[in-house]
Design a protein around this motif. Structure first.
Motif, PDB file in Angstrom:
ATOM      1  N   LEU A  44       0.738  -1.443   0.275  1.00 58.16           N
ATOM      2  CA  LEU A  44       0.095   0.157  -0.279  1.00 58.16           C
ATOM      3  C   LEU A  44       0.652   1.238  -0.393  1.00 58.16           C
ATOM      4  O   LEU A  44       0.852   2.585  -0.439  1.00 58.16           O
ATOM      5  CB  LEU A  44      -1.040  -0.436   1.346  1.00 58.16           C
ATOM      6  CG  LEU A  44      -2.505   1.387   1.556  1.00 58.16           C
ATOM      7  CD1 LEU A  44      -2.862   1.441  -0.226  1.00 58.16           C
ATOM      8  CD2 LEU A  44      -2.701   1.468   2.976  1.00 58.16           C
ATOM      9  N   ARG A  45       1.662   1.440   0.059  1.00 63.36           N
ATOM     10  CA  ARG A  45       2.864   2.570   1.155  1.00 63.36           C
ATOM     11  C   ARG A  45       3.483   2.610  -0.577  1.00 63.36           C
ATOM     12  O   ARG A  45       3.383   3.837  -0.903  1.00 63.36           O
ATOM     13  CB  ARG A  45       4.545   2.408   1.797  1.00 63.36           C
ATOM     14  CG  ARG A  45       4.423   3.379   2.619  1.00 63.36           C
ATOM     15  CD  ARG A  45       5.707   3.243   3.478  1.00 63.36           C
ATOM     16  NE  ARG A  45       6.077   3.881   3.764  1.00 63.36           N
ATOM     17  CZ  ARG A  45       8.130   4.317   3.697  1.00 63.36           C
ATOM     18  NH1 ARG A  45       8.268   3.169   2.780  1.00 63.36           N
ATOM     19  NH2 ARG A  45       8.315   5.284   4.813  1.00 63.36           N
ATOM     20  N   GLU A  46       3.646   1.708  -1.318  1.00 66.64           N
ATOM     21  CA  GLU A  46       4.070   1.912  -2.829  1.00 66.64           C
ATOM     22  C   GLU A  46       3.038   2.347  -3.388  1.00 66.64           C
ATOM     23  O   GLU A  46       3.119   3.526  -4.488  1.00 66.64           O
ATOM     24  CB  GLU A  46       4.735   0.525  -3.336  1.00 66.64           C
ATOM     25  CG  GLU A  46       6.507   0.190  -2.696  1.00 66.64           C
ATOM     26  CD  GLU A  46       6.884  -0.521  -3.487  1.00 66.64           C
ATOM     27  OE1 GLU A  46       6.867  -0.637  -4.710  1.00 66.64           O
ATOM     28  OE2 GLU A  46       8.206  -1.114  -3.374  1.00 66.64           O
ATOM     29  N   LEU A  47       2.347   2.178  -3.301  1.00 67.93           N
ATOM     30  CA  LEU A  47       0.892   2.346  -3.900  1.00 67.93           C
ATOM     31  C   LEU A  47       0.615   3.506  -3.806  1.00 67.93           C
ATOM     32  O   LEU A  47       0.485   4.757  -4.764  1.00 67.93           O
ATOM     33  CB  LEU A  47      -0.601   1.301  -3.580  1.00 67.93           C
ATOM     34  CG  LEU A  47      -1.611   1.849  -4.299  1.00 67.93           C
ATOM     35  CD1 LEU A  47      -1.804   1.590  -5.912  1.00 67.93           C
ATOM     36  CD2 LEU A  47      -3.215   1.121  -3.884  1.00 67.93           C
ATOM     37  N   LEU A  48       0.949   4.378  -3.308  1.00 71.75           N
ATOM     38  CA  LEU A  48       0.063   6.184  -2.844  1.00 71.75           C
ATOM     39  C   LEU A  48       1.603   6.719  -2.932  1.00 71.75           C
ATOM     40  O   LEU A  48       1.846   7.641  -3.383  1.00 71.75           O
ATOM     41  CB  LEU A  48       0.207   5.477  -0.682  1.00 71.75           C
ATOM     42  CG  LEU A  48      -0.937   5.199   0.001  1.00 71.75           C
ATOM     43  CD1 LEU A  48      -0.774   5.367   1.251  1.00 71.75           C
ATOM     44  CD2 LEU A  48      -2.386   5.955  -1.182  1.00 71.75           C
ATOM     45  N   GLY A  49       2.750   6.226  -3.118  1.00 77.68           N
ATOM     46  CA  GLY A  49       4.016   6.490  -3.614  1.00 77.68           C
ATOM     47  C   GLY A  49       3.548   6.681  -5.217  1.00 77.68           C
ATOM     48  O   GLY A  49       3.777   7.829  -5.645  1.00 77.68           O
ATOM     49  N   ALA A  50       3.096   6.211  -5.861  1.00 81.63           N
ATOM     50  CA  ALA A  50       2.910   5.977  -6.905  1.00 81.63           C
ATOM     51  C   ALA A  50       2.058   6.768  -7.592  1.00 81.63           C
ATOM     52  O   ALA A  50       1.823   7.462  -8.638  1.00 81.63           O
ATOM     53  CB  ALA A  50       2.683   4.375  -7.829  1.00 81.63           C
ATOM     54  N   VAL A  51       1.018   7.243  -6.780  1.00 81.65           N
ATOM     55  CA  VAL A  51      -0.044   8.006  -7.390  1.00 81.65           C
ATOM     56  C   VAL A  51       0.443   9.015  -6.930  1.00 81.65           C
ATOM     57  O   VAL A  51       0.216  10.391  -7.843  1.00 81.65           O
ATOM     58  CB  VAL A  51      -1.550   7.693  -6.220  1.00 81.65           C
ATOM     59  CG1 VAL A  51      -2.448   8.722  -5.463  1.00 81.65           C
ATOM     60  CG2 VAL A  51      -1.748   6.317  -6.055  1.00 81.65           C
ATOM     61  N   GLY A  52       1.536   9.550  -5.504  1.00 77.36           N
ATOM     62  CA  GLY A  52       2.041  10.761  -5.256  1.00 77.36           C
ATOM     63  C   GLY A  52       2.400  11.442  -6.238  1.00 77.36           C
ATOM     64  O   GLY A  52       3.000  12.236  -7.015  1.00 77.36           O
ATOM     65  N   ALA A  53       3.659  10.725  -7.256  1.00 69.78           N
ATOM     66  CA  ALA A  53       4.583  10.654  -8.170  1.00 69.78           C
ATOM     67  C   ALA A  53       3.254  11.195  -9.610  1.00 69.78           C
ATOM     68  O   ALA A  53       4.128  12.128 -10.378  1.00 69.78           O
ATOM     69  CB  ALA A  53       5.044   9.474  -8.110  1.00 69.78           C
ATOM     70  N   HIS A  54       2.619  10.607  -9.377  1.00 66.76           N
ATOM     71  CA  HIS A  54       1.535  10.614 -10.052  1.00 66.76           C
ATOM     72  C   HIS A  54       1.097  11.835 -10.516  1.00 66.76           C
ATOM     73  O   HIS A  54       0.876  13.223 -11.577  1.00 66.76           O
ATOM     74  CB  HIS A  54       0.259   9.881 -10.926  1.00 66.76           C
ATOM     75  CG  HIS A  54      -0.531  10.433 -11.611  1.00 66.76           C
ATOM     76  ND1 HIS A  54      -0.800  10.327 -13.036  1.00 66.76           N
ATOM     77  CD2 HIS A  54      -2.112  10.704 -11.090  1.00 66.76           C
ATOM     78  CE1 HIS A  54      -1.220   9.837 -13.452  1.00 66.76           C
ATOM     79  NE2 HIS A  54      -2.458  10.996 -12.453  1.00 66.76           N
TER      80      HIS A  54
END
Length: 397
Positions: free
Chosen positions: A162-172
């Protein structure tokens, strides 16, 4: 700065037992989190205390409950970690003599925190959709970060922390908004892609914007380790006729290409996948290597940590042979590593001398980021003393 060495992904197949059946899903092997050894289904009935105990015992939790409750659980685990005694706070805040030990303790604590908070796993389908209740559609951000999901061994889903998923969204979101770079002109922005370090620390750009460009470098300059392309863009804005930029990372090259196109500079820039230098010579060669010696633990870490100072030493050792007569190499480097006792100034000067180079001059600037003032930061003593420099180097006469 260099980023990941490839934009391609590799996956392995995970299998686990749950609810009297065997489950399987793909796991990204380029994830910052190691492949989990034990997987356990979890849902809204699991308390934060029980989850913490399971994770500390080595289990990763495949979440099958409400999506927002998974986020709340991660926040609860984060608060639990913040309340834990900080055994090394006093040592890390002490004078710089405690370094590098305090720095290694800090990195160890960061790695432990990352592992714990990355143990909540979300299952996504082959189009990066999440079927959990109240889950947002972040498939575009996932595809942007990780590309298409491969068909492998019949698995129909992918497990993502989940932490990486949120990171991908933040990067987007950061990619869409971009970072305004005053040195490039009014309303000029750089858009960093997932896994490419954003130029949020802009003081080194001020150094490049003010340094006198040597006559030999006005026709063609090289940007070694292009990253987002911000330095290439700045050199072109300053009147360099053409920039040849290199990077090992396909992702960084794509990011730089996109930014140069947005800024209308593509026609004057050439991008090349290479380890440090291209063939030939140039009158100005600029490099902003990772500033700290150390092993990277993630994609973004590769823009911060340079294991065994490989890129820094490689740039210095190869620079003389690629400089035109009268040319200069600009090395952009923070002295944070010196304050952390990870490298000495004497070592850096010795590497410059051994490479047949001399220092023509050095321009310095103090960092402006918030951590300089944060006395709770375990590395505050080093950050408060940090200086970023542009070293003007030339072949010894």
């Amino acid at each position: 700065m260099n980023s990941d060495t490839s934009s391609s992904l590799a996956f392995t197949l995970l299998q686990w037992q749950g609810l009297d059946q065997t489950h399987q899903a793909l796991w990204r092997t380029q994830s910052a989190m190691p492949q989990p050894k034990r997987l356990q289904l979890a849902d809204d009935t699991l308390s934060a205390q029980a989850a913490y105990k399971l994770i500390c015992e080595g289990s990763a939790l495949v979440w099958r409950g409400d999506f927002h409750n998974a986020r709340q659980l991660m926040l609860a685990l984060s608060r639990r970690l913040e309340r834990a005694p900080r055994k090394n706070t006093k040592a890390a805040s002490a004078p710089a003599a405690v370094f590098p030990h305090a720095f290694h303790l800090h990195r160890q604590a960061q790695a432990q925190r990352s592992r714990l908070l990355s143990s909540i796993l979300i299952e996504l389908d082959a189009q990066w959709h999440c079927t959990l209740r109240r889950a947002p559609d972040w498939s575009e951000a996932c595809a942007e970060a990780w590309g298409p999901v491969p068909t492998q061994a019949g698995a129909k889903t992918v497990l993502i922390p989940l932490r990486e998923l949120l990171g991908a969204v933040g990067a987007h979101e950061w990619r869409k908004a971009g970072v305004e770079i005053a040195a490039l002109g009014k309303n000029a922005r750089i858009h960093a892609q997932y896994g490419v370090f954003s130029p949020v620390r802009g003081e080194y750009l001020d150094l490049v914007a003010k340094a006198e460009i040597p006559a030999a470098g006005k026709a063609v300059a090289w940007d070694i380790g292009v990253g987002t392309g911000v330095l290439s863009a700045l050199l072109l804005k300053r009147g360099v006729q053409k920039v040849l930029a290199t990077d090992m990372s396909e992702r960084a090259l794509a990011c730089a290409k996109d930014n140069l196109k947005r800024l209308g500079l593509s026609a004057r820039a050439e991008l090349l996948q290479a380890d440090l230098f291209p063939q030939g010579q140039s009158g100005l060669i600029v490099c902003n290597p990772p500033w700290l010696p150390g092993k990277a633990a993630s994609l973004l870490d590769q823009a911060i940590y340079d294991e065994d100072s490989r890129m820094l030493r490689g740039f210095l050792q190869g620079l003389r042979g690629h400089l035109l007569p009268g040319g200069e190499g600009w090395l952009i480097l923070s002295d944070l590593a010196e304050h952390l006792k990870l490298r000495t100034r004497e070592s850096l000067l010795a590497w410059i001398d051994e490479a047949g180079l001399e220092v023509l001059g050095r321009d310095d600037i103090r960092p402006r980021h918030g951590k300089v003032q944060d006395r709770e930061d375990p590395l505050h003593a080093a950050r408060a003393a940090e200086v970023t420099s542009l070293w003007r180097l030339a072949a010894k006469r």
